[in-house]
Design an enzyme around this catalytic site. Structure first.
Site, mmCIF file in Angstrom:
data_model
loop_
_atom_site.group_PDB
_atom_site.id
_atom_site.type_symbol
_atom_site.label_atom_id
_atom_site.label_comp_id
_atom_site.label_asym_id
_atom_site.label_seq_id
_atom_site.Cartn_x
_atom_site.Cartn_y
_atom_site.Cartn_z
ATOM 1 N N ASP A 1 0.743 -1.232 0.212
ATOM 2 C CA ASP A 1 -0.193 -0.099 -0.069
ATOM 3 C C ASP A 1 0.855 1.216 -0.024
ATOM 4 O O ASP A 1 0.691 2.460 -0.636
ATOM 5 C CB ASP A 1 -0.898 0.001 1.465
ATOM 6 C CG ASP A 1 -2.112 -0.971 0.946
ATOM 7 O OD1 ASP A 1 -2.386 -1.449 0.089
ATOM 8 O OD2 ASP A 1 -2.678 -1.206 2.214
ATOM 9 N N HIS B 1 -3.525 4.147 4.765
ATOM 10 C CA HIS B 1 -3.741 5.285 3.826
ATOM 11 C C HIS B 1 -3.738 6.510 4.502
ATOM 12 O O HIS B 1 -3.101 7.447 3.769
ATOM 13 C CB HIS B 1 -4.853 4.886 2.943
ATOM 14 C CG HIS B 1 -4.916 3.588 2.282
ATOM 15 N ND1 HIS B 1 -3.617 3.250 1.277
ATOM 16 C CD2 HIS B 1 -5.617 2.415 2.442
ATOM 17 C CE1 HIS B 1 -3.952 2.004 0.939
ATOM 18 N NE2 HIS B 1 -5.035 1.567 1.619
HETATM 19 ZN ZN ZN Z 1 -4.068 -2.591 0.312
#
Ligand code: ZN
Length: 448
Positions: free
Chosen positions: A408, A431
């Site tokens: 990510d 995130h």
């Molecule tokens: Zn992911």
């Protein structure tokens, strides 16, 4: 050794007043078959450079008389393509980075390691070759390039990135794909069948997402981030692109800098990992282009959150490579997982990071469906976790969750629009923290 071998030996000049640096570099370089010359001051170094015309130079930052930066400038004034590798003492990294901005090829920190010296030198010598080839290619391509520039006129020409060879230090070749291709799969959020079409783009265009039914595009840039709950999405006017991070990570690792991606509002989730995307890119083929893209070089440490043993934080520090170390902390038996990844090649990414799948928690699943998310989160594209236990699958690696977080991060950080040189350490973040750090990088290094 016969005469012919001697003639073909690469010549390396070491400018350093420290005897032990001279001796250790001499033994490393001579063992590897290079012809080595020495100078103990900047003045002597410049004279030897003029006489010898070496293939590469190691140059100490601190020298008696004129210092390393001044010596660097005087040599580059004579030959701007000279490969010069700075040697910096501990704590002089900011001066070393300044030297690189002024045209040094790279820098090494003392104490010198055999492995690093050889790695940087070989890269430098290869780079010189690329530069020489480019000079030749540029003159051949000059005419056709003028044509394509005219074609781009009126198509947001101001945002085009056009780099000259002089700016090519600390840069990489731009890349796109060999031909258009299509990928089929399910959307994580909508649960619907969806496709993704990728198309090559010329140099300077960047990565952009398009929608099947709306015209225009969204640049894959941090300015367009929309939401970061559970996945990264970007938006511009009526256009949106959801769950872009795993495909962005694949493009980051493959070094693809120019690409159009047409989707039905979200990137397919595939098996929750990036393996299907890696295979997709491999089967499509990567095309090197004739312009460079500069790296973002991290020159000071930045921190988001609190760097404590169990704290939530993300940190980036100066380093000569892009690397990510991530720690997840969950209840036992999962417990604490840490993984360290250095992005040296697409193959390393494919092997170590791409297979790590998305994961989620049973108590979050009802929340997710209430939000209309994770409809496509079927049993086979999601690691489902309840009270520290994996319910539906066997982990592919013992640190699969930490490796997925690294996936990510590699994807989210590509929203800077350029490759990055720095060391990331993160713990318990997602995130949202990635986006905060990316914005901080943008503010701190204003030239991005
Ligand atoms: Zn992911």
């Amino acid at each position: 050794m016969d005469n012919e071998t001697k003639i073909n030996m690469k010549k390396i000049l070491v400018i350093d007043d420290e005897k032990n640096i001279q001796v250790s570099l001499a033994s490393i370089l001579q063992d590897e078959g290079y012809k080595t010359f020495f100078a103990a001051s900047g003045e002597e170094g410049i004279e030897k450079f003029k006489n010898i015309r070496p293939d590469a130079i190691f140059l100490d930052i601190w020298l008696p008389g004129i210092d390393g930066l001044e010596t660097l400038q005087r040599i580059l004034a004579i030959d701007p393509t000279q490969i010069i590798i700075m040697i910096s003492g501990h704590g002089n990294i900011s001066t070393a980075v300044r030297a690189v901005k002024q045209g040094a090829y790279d820098f090494l920190e003392k104490p010198l390691s055999l492995e690093k010296v050889m790695l940087v030198l070989k890269r430098g010598l290869d780079f010189r070759q690329v530069l020489d080839e480019n000079v030749r290619l540029k003159s051949i391509l000059k005419e056709s390039k003028t044509d394509s520039k005219q074609k781009m006129k009126g198509d947001e020409a101001s945002s085009d990135i056009a780099f000259d060879l002089d700016e090519a230090m600390y840069s990489r070749k731009q890349k796109t794909i060999k031909a258009s291709n299509i990928f089929y799969g399910l959307g994580l959020h909508s649960g619907e069948k969806t496709g993704m079409v990728i198309k090559p783009l010329p140099t300077g265009k960047g990565i952009r997402f398009e929608n099947i039914s709306v015209s225009g595009y969204i640049p894959a840039k941090i300015e367009f981030v929309d939401t970061t709950s559970y996945a990264t999405s970007i938006r511009k006017d009526d256009l949106e692109a959801k769950t872009i991070e795993h495909f962005m990570a694949t493009l980051h690792a493959a070094g693809i800098t120019n690409l159009a991606i047409k989707i039905n509002k979200e990137v397919p989730i595939a098996d929750g990992s990036a393996v299907p995307f890696c295979e997709f890119i491999r089967s499509t083929g990567v095309q090197e282009q004739d312009e460079f893209i500069p790296e973002i070089v991290i020159t000071e440490t930045l921190l988001v959150g609190e760097e404590t043993e169990d704290g939530k934080f993300i940190k980036i520090e100066p380093a000569d490579r892009f690397s990510v170390t991530y720690t997840t902390i969950y209840p036992e038996p999962l417990g604490r997982m840490t993984y360290h990844f250095v992005m040296n090649s697409f193959e390393d990414f494919e092997r170590e990071i791409a297979p790590a799948r998305t994961y989620g928690f049973v108590d979050e699943l009802s929340k997710l469906s209430q939000m209309g998310l994770a409809e496509g989160g079927r049993i086979d594209n999601f690691i489902m976790i309840d009270r520290g236990k994996v319910l539906n699958t066997e982990l592919r690696f013992k640190e699969e969750l930490a490796r997925h977080k690294i996936l990510d991060i590699i994807g989210d950080f590509y929203l800077l629009g350029r490759p990055i040189r720095g060391k990331i350490t993160a713990q318990k973040t997602g995130h949202s923290e990635n986006v905060r750090m990316i914005n901080l990088i943008k503010q701190t290094f204003a030239d991005i």
